[in-house]
Design an enzyme around this catalytic site. Structure first.
Site, PDB file in Angstrom:
ATOM      1  N   GLU A  69      17.689   0.580  38.012  1.00  0.00           N
ATOM      2  CA  GLU A  69      16.071   0.434  38.012  1.00  0.00           C
ATOM      3  C   GLU A  69      15.649  -0.145  39.392  1.00  0.00           C
ATOM      4  O   GLU A  69      16.176  -0.697  40.069  1.00  0.00           O
ATOM      5  CB  GLU A  69      15.579  -0.607  37.067  1.00  0.00           C
TER       6      GLU A  69
ATOM      7  N   LYS B 260       7.948   3.799  32.449  1.00  0.00           N
ATOM      8  CA  LYS B 260       8.192   2.579  31.882  1.00  0.00           C
ATOM      9  C   LYS B 260       7.255   2.514  30.871  1.00  0.00           C
ATOM     10  O   LYS B 260       6.047   2.148  31.178  1.00  0.00           O
ATOM     11  CB  LYS B 260       8.630   1.601  32.772  1.00  0.00           C
TER      12      LYS B 260
ATOM     13  N   CYS C 193      14.512  -0.678  31.343  1.00  0.00           N
ATOM     14  CA  CYS C 193      14.760  -2.090  31.414  1.00  0.00           C
ATOM     15  C   CYS C 193      14.198  -2.838  30.128  1.00  0.00           C
ATOM     16  O   CYS C 193      14.590  -2.850  29.137  1.00  0.00           O
ATOM     17  CB  CYS C 193      14.091  -2.652  32.519  1.00  0.00           C
TER      18      CYS C 193
END
Length: 308
Positions: free
Chosen positions: A65, A139, A180
């Site tokens: 990331e 995301k 994440c």
């Protein structure tokens, strides 16, 4: 009695049957990269790591990331790229595309800050062996966290949340993508499994507070609950950085077993994925046939809307 439980109705629409992947066994590489404030260096450094991984036989390479920029809210606007424009406006994106094409590998390109109009996103791009963009995941769950005395971070101050779950059919199987904080939300992983994913890749940068507690736990839970492979890739730890990553990039198998992992230093893990284990584990532990569709359901709103 089992039919009365209506397991096929536990997923709406019904779960997609797991398809035979293009390959059964292949090598995956997780490149745990060191990240600096020098963007050009970060790009060149990532390219070298990708080349070395391909040289070791990896057919799928995963990056961390935010590998081209410091993981700081103030840095995101500075390092952001216009992926749709491409070329000089997106040097990180262009490098990944070129590397995938030249090395004839599939790349899950970690994530980079993406600029689109007035919005910034934390975006993962997936490239096929021809270098073409196969999928783009923004995301979905932004990292807004406040643990008194430990860590405060608010991605939503600069970033916009993505709106679309991402599953990509690649030459190494059907891959779901999360970034994440997305890993904390089991519904997303359940949705990917119901869409027939063989593997979920989570580029991520857990911190020194949540990393020791939850990083491995969440990976193993997502893999075991959904009976698929989970791969995570973190930046290497830099104790002088404004945000300190936990590291410990990992590959987990469909029984929740850790197949390969590392500590916090810069390194590349190369490990084997064997998709034949998916069917084996699901036969031994037939969760899909034992769900209680008469009591609960997971509704995939995107798929349901597409059917109307």
């Amino acid at each position: 009695m089992a039919s009365a439980y209506k397991p096929e109705e536990a997923r709406v629409p019904p779960a997609v049957e797991l398809r035979t992947p293009p390959v059964t066994k292949f090598k995956i590489a997780l490149c745990q990269l060191s990240v600096t404030t020098d963007k050009e260096r970060n790009i060149q450094h990532a390219r070298k790591a990708i080349e070395e991984a391909a040289g070791k036989g990896a057919q799928l390479v995963v990056l961390p990331e935010i590998w081209n920029s410091p993981y700081l809210s103030d840095s995101f606007p500075v390092y952001a790229e216009d992926i749709e424009a491409g070329g000089d406006a997106a040097p990180s994106f262009s490098m990944l595309s070129e590397a995938a094409r030249q090395l004839k590998i599939t790349i899950v390109g970690g994530s980079i800050p993406e600029r689109c109009g007035d919005h910034l996103y934390n975006t993962c791009c997936v490239f096929g062996t021809d270098g073409h963009l196969m999928g783009k995941h923004r995301k979905i769950h932004l990292f807004d966290i406040d643990i008194p005395g430990k860590i405060i971070f608010m991605e939503s101050k600069t970033l916009t949340a993505g709106q679309v779950p991402t599953v990509v059919d690649t030459e190494v199987g059907r891959i779901g993508i999360g970034i994440c904080y997305d890993i904390r939300f089991q519904e997303l992983a359940m949705l990917y499994a119901a869409r027939g994913a063989h593997l979920i890749c989570y580029p991520g940068a857990f911190n020194m507070t949540t990393g020791p507690l939850h990083w491995e736990l969440l990976q193993r839970a997502r893999a075991a609950d959904n009976q698929l492979y989970v791969a995570t890739c973190s930046p290497a730890r830099d104790t002088s950085a404004g945000y300190i990553a936990w590291g410990h990039s990992t590959l987990v198998g469909p029984f929740g077993e850790v197949l390969a992992t590392t500590e916090h230093e810069e390194t590349t893990i190369v490990a084997e994925i064997d998709y034949s284990l998916l069917e084996l584990r699901r036969t031994h532990l037939p969760l899909g046939k034992q769900r209680r569709g008469d009591l609960y359901q997971l509704v995939d709103l995107q798929r349901l809307s597409a059917q109307k």
